[in-house]
Write a protein that holds these residues in place. Structure first.
Motif, mmCIF file in Angstrom:
data_model
loop_
_atom_site.group_PDB
_atom_site.id
_atom_site.type_symbol
_atom_site.label_atom_id
_atom_site.label_comp_id
_atom_site.label_asym_id
_atom_site.label_seq_id
_atom_site.Cartn_x
_atom_site.Cartn_y
_atom_site.Cartn_z
ATOM 1 N N GLN A 126 -1.969 6.868 8.179
ATOM 2 C CA GLN A 126 -2.595 8.213 7.543
ATOM 3 C C GLN A 126 -3.094 9.235 8.346
ATOM 4 O O GLN A 126 -2.934 10.148 8.298
ATOM 5 N N PRO A 156 7.609 8.064 -3.195
ATOM 6 C CA PRO A 156 6.742 7.124 -2.624
ATOM 7 C C PRO A 156 6.771 7.101 -0.924
ATOM 8 O O PRO A 156 8.111 7.030 -0.705
ATOM 9 N N LEU A 157 5.706 6.701 -0.351
ATOM 10 C CA LEU A 157 5.761 6.631 0.984
ATOM 11 C C LEU A 157 6.708 5.581 1.633
ATOM 12 O O LEU A 157 7.202 5.565 2.525
ATOM 13 N N TRP A 179 0.959 -1.132 0.010
ATOM 14 C CA TRP A 179 -0.071 0.011 0.189
ATOM 15 C C TRP A 179 0.644 1.201 0.146
ATOM 16 O O TRP A 179 0.643 2.340 -0.818
ATOM 17 N N SER A 180 2.053 1.260 0.813
ATOM 18 C CA SER A 180 2.814 2.434 0.937
ATOM 19 C C SER A 180 3.490 2.797 -0.405
ATOM 20 O O SER A 180 3.899 3.937 -0.693
ATOM 21 N N ARG A 181 3.706 1.869 -1.344
ATOM 22 C CA ARG A 181 4.180 1.987 -2.550
ATOM 23 C C ARG A 181 3.539 2.656 -3.627
ATOM 24 O O ARG A 181 3.904 3.526 -4.366
ATOM 25 N N ARG A 182 2.392 3.038 -3.118
ATOM 26 C CA ARG A 182 1.157 3.465 -4.194
ATOM 27 C C ARG A 182 0.904 5.058 -3.394
ATOM 28 O O ARG A 182 0.170 5.713 -3.954
ATOM 29 N N GLN A 183 1.396 5.203 -2.196
ATOM 30 C CA GLN A 183 1.122 6.692 -1.719
ATOM 31 C C GLN A 183 2.235 7.494 -1.827
ATOM 32 O O GLN A 183 3.259 7.015 -2.092
ATOM 33 N N THR A 184 2.172 8.724 -1.761
ATOM 34 C CA THR A 184 3.305 9.652 -1.827
ATOM 35 C C THR A 184 3.447 10.621 -1.004
ATOM 36 O O THR A 184 2.233 10.999 -0.116
ATOM 37 N N TYR A 185 4.584 10.966 -0.403
ATOM 38 C CA TYR A 185 4.860 11.894 0.479
ATOM 39 C C TYR A 185 6.027 12.871 -0.130
ATOM 40 O O TYR A 185 6.952 12.369 -0.472
ATOM 41 N N ASN A 236 -1.438 13.091 8.429
ATOM 42 C CA ASN A 236 -2.436 14.247 8.328
ATOM 43 C C ASN A 236 -2.150 15.149 9.639
ATOM 44 O O ASN A 236 -2.830 16.247 9.542
ATOM 45 N N ILE A 238 -2.897 0.722 8.224
ATOM 46 C CA ILE A 238 -2.970 2.019 7.223
ATOM 47 C C ILE A 238 -3.679 3.153 7.893
ATOM 48 O O ILE A 238 -3.277 4.296 7.657
#
Length: 137
Positions: free
Chosen positions: A119, A29-30, A19-25, A123, A115
């Protein structure tokens, strides 16, 4: 929500990391900020001794998120496979030690809780906001 029944703790971790590979920060990638400390599992005695000499410590949380948020130095997540899983005495001590040092160290039971915890942490504002609500403890 995600179907994660019957997953092992390793599988829960793999789902969270995927999942973290598909998120950005910050345009990355996260996953680039997330690390696993290889503390668990069974090993041959020679390998276990080598890891111990290299600094592997019992009870250290599974996931390390090296992003400072909300006045914390970073997030440490001890993953458990589900609601029926419990912490060892050493895990409780490590989590308390890390919290005392300004990290947010928590337990997350299952994929969804892990997750959601990450998240919610991401935030937080950069300083002053806490995770009193909405994060697994």
């Amino acid at each position: 929500m995600r179907k994660a029944r019957g997953l092992t703790e390793d599988q829960v971790q793999q789902v969270v990391l995927n999942w973290s590979r598909r998120q950005t920060y910050k345009s990355r990638p996260l996953f680039d900020y997330l690390h696993h400390s290889p503390n668990g599992g069974s090993r041959h005695s020679l390998e276990a001794a080598k890891f111990k000499r290299m600094g592997v410590k019992a009870g250290y949380p599974d996931l390390i998120l090296d992003i400072a948020k909300g006045g914390y130095h970073g997030l440490r997540v001890e993953l458990k496979r589900d609601k029926r899983s419990y912490l060892t005495k050493m895990q409780k001590e490590r989590i308390q030690m890390l919290n005392d040092e300004g990290y947010l160290a928590v337990v997350a039971k299952g994929v969804d809780e892990a997750i959601e915890t990450i998240q919610t942490y991401l935030n937080l504002k950069d300083k002053g906001e806490s995770l009193e609500q909405g994060v697994a403890k």
